[in-house]
Design a protein around this motif. Structure first.
Motif, PDB file in Angstrom:
ATOM      1  N   GLU A 202       0.857  -1.183   0.000  1.00 41.98           N
ATOM      2  CA  GLU A 202       0.000   0.000   0.000  1.00 41.98           C
ATOM      3  C   GLU A 202       0.897   1.238   0.000  1.00 41.98           C
ATOM      4  O   GLU A 202       1.257   1.760   1.043  1.00 41.98           O
ATOM      5  N   ASP A 203       1.259   1.676  -1.184  1.00 40.04           N
ATOM      6  CA  ASP A 203       2.145   2.826  -1.300  1.00 40.04           C
ATOM      7  C   ASP A 203       1.606   3.774  -2.364  1.00 40.04           C
ATOM      8  O   ASP A 203       0.460   3.661  -2.791  1.00 40.04           O
ATOM      9  N   LYS A 204       2.462   4.704  -2.795  1.00 46.11           N
ATOM     10  CA  LYS A 204       2.018   5.697  -3.773  1.00 46.11           C
ATOM     11  C   LYS A 204       1.674   5.063  -5.124  1.00 46.11           C
ATOM     12  O   LYS A 204       0.869   5.619  -5.876  1.00 46.11           O
ATOM     13  N   GLN A 205       2.259   3.876  -5.417  1.00 47.93           N
ATOM     14  CA  GLN A 205       1.909   3.193  -6.662  1.00 47.93           C
ATOM     15  C   GLN A 205       0.451   2.744  -6.632  1.00 47.93           C
ATOM     16  O   GLN A 205      -0.261   2.806  -7.637  1.00 47.93           O
ATOM     17  N   LEU A 206      -0.011   2.309  -5.460  1.00 46.47           N
ATOM     18  CA  LEU A 206      -1.411   1.918  -5.307  1.00 46.47           C
ATOM     19  C   LEU A 206      -2.318   3.142  -5.413  1.00 46.47           C
ATOM     20  O   LEU A 206      -3.398   3.087  -6.019  1.00 46.47           O
ATOM     21  N   VAL A 207      -1.878   4.261  -4.834  1.00 44.67           N
ATOM     22  CA  VAL A 207      -2.637   5.515  -4.958  1.00 44.67           C
ATOM     23  C   VAL A 207      -2.785   5.893  -6.426  1.00 44.67           C
ATOM     24  O   VAL A 207      -3.871   6.259  -6.892  1.00 44.67           O
ATOM     25  N   TRP A 208      -1.693   5.772  -7.168  1.00 40.80           N
ATOM     26  CA  TRP A 208      -1.711   6.141  -8.590  1.00 40.80           C
ATOM     27  C   TRP A 208      -2.669   5.252  -9.389  1.00 40.80           C
ATOM     28  O   TRP A 208      -3.409   5.713 -10.257  1.00 40.80           O
ATOM     29  N   ALA A 209      -2.663   3.956  -9.089  1.00 39.63           N
ATOM     30  CA  ALA A 209      -3.565   3.037  -9.784  1.00 39.63           C
ATOM     31  C   ALA A 209      -5.028   3.380  -9.476  1.00 39.63           C
ATOM     32  O   ALA A 209      -5.883   3.380 -10.374  1.00 39.63           O
ATOM     33  N   TYR A 210      -5.328   3.680  -8.199  1.00 39.83           N
ATOM     34  CA  TYR A 210      -6.699   4.062  -7.831  1.00 39.83           C
ATOM     35  C   TYR A 210      -7.112   5.375  -8.510  1.00 39.83           C
ATOM     36  O   TYR A 210      -8.269   5.546  -8.927  1.00 39.83           O
ATOM     37  N   LEU A 211      -6.177   6.316  -8.609  1.00 39.58           N
ATOM     38  CA  LEU A 211      -6.492   7.598  -9.252  1.00 39.58           C
ATOM     39  C   LEU A 211      -6.884   7.400 -10.706  1.00 39.58           C
ATOM     40  O   LEU A 211      -7.862   7.985 -11.190  1.00 39.58           O
ATOM     41  N   ASN A 212      -6.157   6.569 -11.406  1.00 38.62           N
ATOM     42  CA  ASN A 212      -6.476   6.330 -12.812  1.00 38.62           C
ATOM     43  C   ASN A 212      -7.755   5.518 -12.975  1.00 38.62           C
ATOM     44  O   ASN A 212      -8.489   5.694 -13.948  1.00 38.62           O
ATOM     45  N   LEU A 213      -8.008   4.634 -12.024  1.00 39.34           N
ATOM     46  CA  LEU A 213      -9.280   3.914 -12.029  1.00 39.34           C
ATOM     47  C   LEU A 213     -10.437   4.900 -11.870  1.00 39.34           C
ATOM     48  O   LEU A 213     -11.430   4.841 -12.603  1.00 39.34           O
ATOM     49  N   ALA A 214     -10.307   5.815 -10.911  1.00 40.81           N
ATOM     50  CA  ALA A 214     -11.352   6.822 -10.677  1.00 40.81           C
ATOM     51  C   ALA A 214     -11.556   7.701 -11.910  1.00 40.81           C
ATOM     52  O   ALA A 214     -12.687   8.032 -12.275  1.00 40.81           O
ATOM     53  N   HIS A 215     -10.458   8.085 -12.568  1.00 37.85           N
ATOM     54  CA  HIS A 215     -10.555   8.958 -13.741  1.00 37.85           C
ATOM     55  C   HIS A 215     -11.318   8.273 -14.871  1.00 37.85           C
ATOM     56  O   HIS A 215     -12.142   8.890 -15.552  1.00 37.85           O
ATOM     57  N   SER A 216     -11.066   6.981 -15.082  1.00 32.62           N
ATOM     58  CA  SER A 216     -11.784   6.240 -16.125  1.00 32.62           C
ATOM     59  C   SER A 216     -13.267   6.148 -15.792  1.00 32.62           C
ATOM     60  O   SER A 216     -14.121   6.321 -16.668  1.00 32.62           O
ATOM     61  N   GLU A 225     -18.649   4.288  -8.323  1.00 30.81           N
ATOM     62  CA  GLU A 225     -17.325   3.677  -8.464  1.00 30.81           C
ATOM     63  C   GLU A 225     -16.214   4.707  -8.230  1.00 30.81           C
ATOM     64  O   GLU A 225     -15.174   4.387  -7.644  1.00 30.81           O
ATOM     65  N   VAL A 226     -16.444   5.957  -8.673  1.00 34.13           N
ATOM     66  CA  VAL A 226     -15.469   7.020  -8.432  1.00 34.13           C
ATOM     67  C   VAL A 226     -15.327   7.269  -6.934  1.00 34.13           C
ATOM     68  O   VAL A 226     -14.214   7.385  -6.406  1.00 34.13           O
ATOM     69  N   ALA A 227     -16.458   7.356  -6.241  1.00 36.34           N
ATOM     70  CA  ALA A 227     -16.443   7.613  -4.798  1.00 36.34           C
ATOM     71  C   ALA A 227     -15.702   6.512  -4.045  1.00 36.34           C
ATOM     72  O   ALA A 227     -14.917   6.783  -3.126  1.00 36.34           O
ATOM     73  N   GLU A 228     -15.907   5.259  -4.449  1.00 34.79           N
ATOM     74  CA  GLU A 228     -15.234   4.139  -3.784  1.00 34.79           C
ATOM     75  C   GLU A 228     -13.719   4.230  -3.974  1.00 34.79           C
ATOM     76  O   GLU A 228     -12.945   4.007  -3.030  1.00 34.79           O
ATOM     77  N   ALA A 229     -13.282   4.561  -5.191  1.00 31.88           N
ATOM     78  CA  ALA A 229     -11.847   4.681  -5.461  1.00 31.88           C
ATOM     79  C   ALA A 229     -11.240   5.820  -4.643  1.00 31.88           C
ATOM     80  O   ALA A 229     -10.141   5.686  -4.080  1.00 31.88           O
ATOM     81  N   LEU A 230     -11.946   6.946  -4.551  1.00 30.45           N
ATOM     82  CA  LEU A 230     -11.453   8.083  -3.771  1.00 30.45           C
ATOM     83  C   LEU A 230     -11.341   7.739  -2.287  1.00 30.45           C
ATOM     84  O   LEU A 230     -10.397   8.143  -1.606  1.00 30.45           O
ATOM     85  N   GLN A 231     -12.297   6.985  -1.784  1.00 29.47           N
ATOM     86  CA  GLN A 231     -12.251   6.574  -0.377  1.00 29.47           C
ATOM     87  C   GLN A 231     -11.027   5.684  -0.110  1.00 29.47           C
ATOM     88  O   GLN A 231     -10.360   5.815   0.924  1.00 29.47           O
ATOM     89  N   ILE A 236      -5.322   5.240   2.233  1.00 31.59           N
ATOM     90  CA  ILE A 236      -3.878   5.048   2.058  1.00 31.59           C
ATOM     91  C   ILE A 236      -3.118   6.301   2.479  1.00 31.59           C
ATOM     92  O   ILE A 236      -2.089   6.237   3.159  1.00 31.59           O
ATOM     93  N   LEU A 237      -3.623   7.473   2.086  1.00 31.44           N
ATOM     94  CA  LEU A 237      -2.942   8.727   2.415  1.00 31.44           C
ATOM     95  C   LEU A 237      -2.920   8.976   3.921  1.00 31.44           C
ATOM     96  O   LEU A 237      -1.974   9.559   4.449  1.00 31.44           O
ATOM     97  N   GLU A 238      -3.964   8.533   4.601  1.00 32.58           N
ATOM     98  CA  GLU A 238      -4.025   8.744   6.055  1.00 32.58           C
ATOM     99  C   GLU A 238      -2.944   7.956   6.798  1.00 32.58           C
ATOM    100  O   GLU A 238      -2.424   8.407   7.818  1.00 32.58           O
ATOM    101  N   LYS A 239      -2.606   6.782   6.292  1.00 31.97           N
ATOM    102  CA  LYS A 239      -1.643   5.946   7.022  1.00 31.97           C
ATOM    103  C   LYS A 239      -0.337   5.757   6.248  1.00 31.97           C
ATOM    104  O   LYS A 239       0.411   4.812   6.506  1.00 31.97           O
ATOM    105  N   ARG A 240      -0.061   6.674   5.288  1.00 37.23           N
ATOM    106  CA  ARG A 240       1.168   6.527   4.498  1.00 37.23           C
ATOM    107  C   ARG A 240       2.392   6.649   5.402  1.00 37.23           C
ATOM    108  O   ARG A 240       2.430   7.428   6.346  1.00 37.23           O
ATOM    109  N   SER A 241       3.408   5.877   5.042  1.00 36.94           N
ATOM    110  CA  SER A 241       4.631   5.858   5.849  1.00 36.94           C
ATOM    111  C   SER A 241       5.629   6.924   5.403  1.00 36.94           C
ATOM    112  O   SER A 241       6.468   7.363   6.169  1.00 36.94           O
ATOM    113  N   GLY A 242       5.551   7.329   4.117  1.00 41.41           N
ATOM    114  CA  GLY A 242       6.491   8.321   3.605  1.00 41.41           C
ATOM    115  C   GLY A 242       6.077   9.731   3.965  1.00 41.41           C
ATOM    116  O   GLY A 242       5.059   9.977   4.611  1.00 41.41           O
TER     117      GLY A 242
END
Length: 643
Positions: A202-216, A225-231, A236-242
Motif C-alpha cells: 500500500e504505497d504511492k503506486q497503489l494511490v496512482w492506480a486508484y487515481l487512474n481507475l477513478a478517472h476512467s 465507483e469514483v467515490a469508492e476509489a477516492l475513499q 492510504i494517504l491517512e496511514k502513508r509511511s512516507g
C-alpha cells in the motif's frame, strides 16, 4: 528512476522525481553516507548509479562524473554491470537528446539480452519502458502500448519487483485512457490494484492506480465507483509511511479527480471547496500545471453559481500565464470561460473580443490538425509508392524466370499463356464493369446525399440568420415597448416569440449540427445523445477512435445514421433504456444500438423515410446493416462500414 509519461487532464506530461528543495540535500546526503559506509566496489558502483540518476535532473555534468567513477570500478568483462552502466547513461540523455538516449537504451538491451537473471530482466523491462516513453514523445502512442505489453511486462514478470510490475499495468491503463478506451483502461487499473493488494503493498503506486481507475469511471459517468476509489485513496494517504513530498503529484491529482467527481454528482459548492483546497496545496509546492487545472475548474463552477467577478479574474490569470497558454487547448478553454463570464456580467464588447480570440485559437488548432493529416497522407502515399516499386521489381524477376523456363517448352507455354491471358482479360473486363456499376451507384448516392445536406445547410442558415434574426428583432422591439407600457398581452406575445425563436434554433441545429463542424464527430454525438436524454429515457453511449473518420461527408453520414437510430428508439419504440456504441478499429466502423422498447417485425414493418435514409447512408459508407427485433422484446441494430 524514470517513470512513464502519462495523460493528465487531456495533456501528456512526464512525471519525474520532483526536486523538492527541502528534500534534495537530504536524499543526496543519505546516498553519500551510504557510499562512505559501503564495503565493496559493487556496493559503491550501485550508489554511484543512483547519484547519477539523481543529478541527471539537475546537473548533467555531475551525473556523467558519477558514471565515470562507476565505470572505473567495473570489470570490463562484467556484462551485467556494463549493461546497467549504459542504461543509466541513456537516462542522463533522456531530456537532452531523444535519439541518443534511445540508441543507448538499445545498446544496453544488446548487452543484457544474453543474461538470464532477475536483475537483468528488471533492467531490460525498465529500459524498454523508457524507450517507449520517448517513442510517445514522438506521437507514437501505439508503439508505447506495444512495448509495454510485449517487452516491459513480460520481462518484469520474471522478477519479484511487484511495484514496478503494477506500474507498467497502470501505464497500459493510461495509454488506453488516452485512446478513450475507458473499459479496457479500467481492467488494467484493477489488475494493478489487485496485484499490489495481493502482495500487501500500500504505497504511492497503489494511490496512482486508484487515481487512474477513478478517472476512467469519471468518463463513464459512474459516480459510485469514483467515490469508492477516492475513499480507498484517502485511507492510504491517512496511514502513508512516507513524507508528504513523496506523494505530491498524486495528492494534487487527487484534488483534481475529487473536484470533477463533485461536478459529476451536481454538488457545485463541494466542487468549489475542493478546488480551492487543491489550489492551496499546489501553490504550497509550486505545482503549476495542476494549480492551473484546478483554477479552471473553479472558474467554470463559479460562472455557473453566480461568482462571475472571481471567475473573470481566474480566466484573466490563466490567460496571462505563459505556462498555461503554451497549450492551445488550455488557451481556448480559458478564452471560452472569459467570454462566458463577460457575457453574464453584461460586458458584451469584452465577451465579443474574447470570442474573436477563441475563434483564432480554434482556427490555429484546426490548421495544426490539417497539417498532421496531410503528413499522414503523405507518409501513406510514400509507402504506397515504395510498395509499387517492390511489386514491379518482383514482377520483373518472375518474368525473367518465366522466359528462361519457356525456352525448354516454348510452344506449350505459349499456348498456356494465351489461354490464361484470354481468361484474365475476361475476368478483368467483368470486374471493371462491376466496379463501374458500383462506382456509379455510389456517386449517385453521394450526389443525392450531398445535395440534401447542402439544402439542409441552406435552410438551417435561412432559419437561424433570416427568420430567427427577424423574430429576435421583433422580440427586442416588443421588450422595449413593454419598458414604456405595462401591457399583459404584449408580455404574452414576447413569451410566445421566445418559444418560437427557441423552436427555430432547435430546428436549425437538427438540420445542420453546429457541434459537428466545430468540435468533431465524437463531441457532436455526445451532445446529441445528452440533449435527447430525459428522466424517463436513459441512453448509455460509448465511442472509440471516431477521430479516425476525417472525411467531413462521412462524419455527417455517421451523425445522421446515429440521429435516425436514436430518434426511432426514443420516439417510436418508447424505450426507457438505450445502449449505443460507435467504434472504429482497423478502418472498420461499428455502430450498435439496443433498446428495451416495444420492438417490431423487421419483415413486415413499413419502410418509412427514416429507415430508408439509414440504409442509403450505410450503402454510401460501403457498409451493411443487420436488424434483430421482435414485437414486445425491443430491438438490436448493428451496422458495419469500411471507412
Amino acid at each position: 528512476m524514470r517513470l512513464a509519461v502519462f495523460m493528465m487532464l487531456f495533456l501528456w506530461v512526464t512525471i519525474y522525481p520532483t526536486a523538492i528543495p527541502s528534500q534534495e540535500n537530504t536524499y543526496a546526503d543519505s546516498l553519500y553516507l551510504q557510499l562512505h559506509k559501503a564495503g565493496t566496489d559493487k556496493e559503491k558502483v550501485e550508489i554511484y548509479f543512483l547519484l547519477s540518476d539523481f543529478y541527471s535532473y539537475i546537473d548533467t555534468t555531475k551525473a556523467f562524473a558519477m558514471l565515470d567513477t562507476a565505470k572505473s570500478m567495473i570489470d570490463r568483462k562484467d556484462k551485467l554491470y556494463q549493461g546497467i552502466l549504459t542504461f543509466y547513461k541513456a537516462g542522463v540523455y533522456f531530456d537532452l537528446n531523444i535519439e541518443k538516449s534511445q540508441e543507448l537504451y538499445m545498446q544496453a538491451e544488446n548487452i543484457l539480452k544474453d543474461i538470464s537473471t532477475p536483475i537483468s530482466y528488471e533492467y531490460r523491462a525498465r529500459l524498454w519502458n523508457n524507450y517507449g516513453v520517448l517513442e510517445q514523445t514522438n506521437d507514437k502512442q501505439g508503439a508505447f502500448l506495444d512495448i509495454l505489453l510485449n517487452k516491459s511486462i513480460p520481462f518484469i514478470q520474471k522478477t519479484n519487483n511487484i511495484s514496478l510490475h503494477a506500474s507498467y499495468l497502470t501505464n497500459v491503463s493510461l495509454v488506453l485512457f488516452n485512446q478513450k478506451d475507458y473499459a479496457k483502461a479500467i481492467d488494467y487499473s484493477e489488475s494493478a490494484i489487485e496485484l499490489l493488494l495481493r502482495n500487501n503493498i500500500e504505497d504511492k503506486q497503489l494511490v496512482w492506480a486508484y487515481l487512474n481507475l477513478a478517472h476512467s469511471f469519471l468518463y463513464l459517468s459512474k459516480p459510485d465507483e469514483v467515490a469508492e476509489a477516492l475513499q480507498n485513496i484517502e485511507k492510504i494517504l491517512e496511514k502513508r509511511s512516507g513524507t508528504e513530498d513523496d506523494y505530491l503529484p498524486y495528492i494534487s491529482y487527487y484534488y483534481i479527480i475529487k473536484t470533477k467527481y463533485h461536478d459529476l454528482i451536481g454538488d457545485k459548492q463541494s466542487s468549489i471547496k475542493t478546488a480551492r483546497e487543491g489550489m492551496a496545496f499546489c501553490s504550497k509546492y509550486n505545482l503549476k500545471s495542476d494549480y492551473n487545472s484546478l483554477a479552471y475548474y473553479l472558474g467554470h463552477n463559479l460562472s455557473q453559481t453566480g461568482g462571475y467577478t472571481e471567475a473573470k479574474e481566474i480566466s484573466l490569470m490563466l490567460l496571462a500565464d505563459e505556462f498555461n497558454t503554451k497549450s492551445l487547448k488550455n488557451k481556448a478553454n480559458s478564452l471560452r470561460l472569459l467570454s462566458d463570464v463577460e457575457l453574464k456580467l453584461g460586458n458584451y464588447k469584452s465577451a465579443y473580443e474574447a470570442l474573436k480570440q477563441l475563434q483564432e485559437v480554434n482556427d490555429s488548432m484546426h490548421v495544426r490538425n490539417e497539417k498532421l493529416q496531410v503528413a499522414e497522407l503523405e507518409a501513406r502515399y510514400n509507402t504506397s509508392e515504395s510498395e509499387k516499386k517492390i511489386l514491379a521489381l518482383e514482377s520483373k524477376t518472375k518474368l525473367q524466370q518465366t522466359i528462361t523456363v519457356s525456352s525448354i517448352s516454348l510452344a506449350l507455354l505459349l499456348l498456356g499463356f494465351f489461354i490464361y491471358a484470354i481468361k484474365q482479360r475476361k475476368i478483368r473486363t467483368r470486374q471493371q464493369l462491376l466496379s463501374m456499376e458500383q462506382q456509379k451507384a455510389v456517386e449517385v448516392s453521394k450526389a443525392l446525399m450531398e445535395g440534401n445536406e447542402q439544402e439542409r445547410s441552406r435552410i438551417a442558415r435561412e432559419l437561424h440568420d433570416g427568420l430567427g434574426g427577424k423574430l429576435t428583432g421583433i422580440k427586442i422591439n416588443l421588450e422595449n415597448t413593454i419598458g414604456t407600457k405595462q401591457d399583459d398581452s404584449l408580455q404574452k406575445a414576447v413569451s410566445q416569440l421566445e418559444e418560437t425563436v427557441s423552436d427555430i434554433r432547435n430546428l436549425s441545429h437538427n438540420l445542420m449540427p453546429v457541434s459537428l463542424v466545430r468540435y468533431g464527430l465524437d463531441a457532436a454525438l455526445r451532445d446529441f445523445v445528452q440533449n435527447l436524454q430525459t428522466p424517463n429515457t436513459k441512453i448509455d453511449f460509448y465511442a472509440s477512435n471516431l477521430s479516425e473518420i476525417t472525411d467531413k461527408n462521412k462524419q455527417l453520414s455517421v451523425y445522421r445514421i446515429v440521429q435516425e437510430l436514436v430518434t426511432n428508439a426514443v420516439k417510436h419504440a418508447d424505450a426507457s433504456a438505450i445502449f449505443l456504441q460507435c467504434t472504429v478499429e482497423n478502418d472498420l466502423l461499428l455502430i450498435e444500438i439496443e433498446d428495451n422498447g416495444k420492438g417490431f417485425n423487421p419483415k413486415t414493418i413499413r419502410r418509412n423515410m427514416g429507415l430508408n435514409n439509414i440504409e442509403t447512408r450505410v450503402k454510401y459508407l460501403n457498409g451493411k446493416m443487420n436488424i434483430d427485433a421482435s414485437p414486445g422484446k425491443g430491438a438490436s441494430i448493428s451496422i458495419e462500414c469500411l471507412i
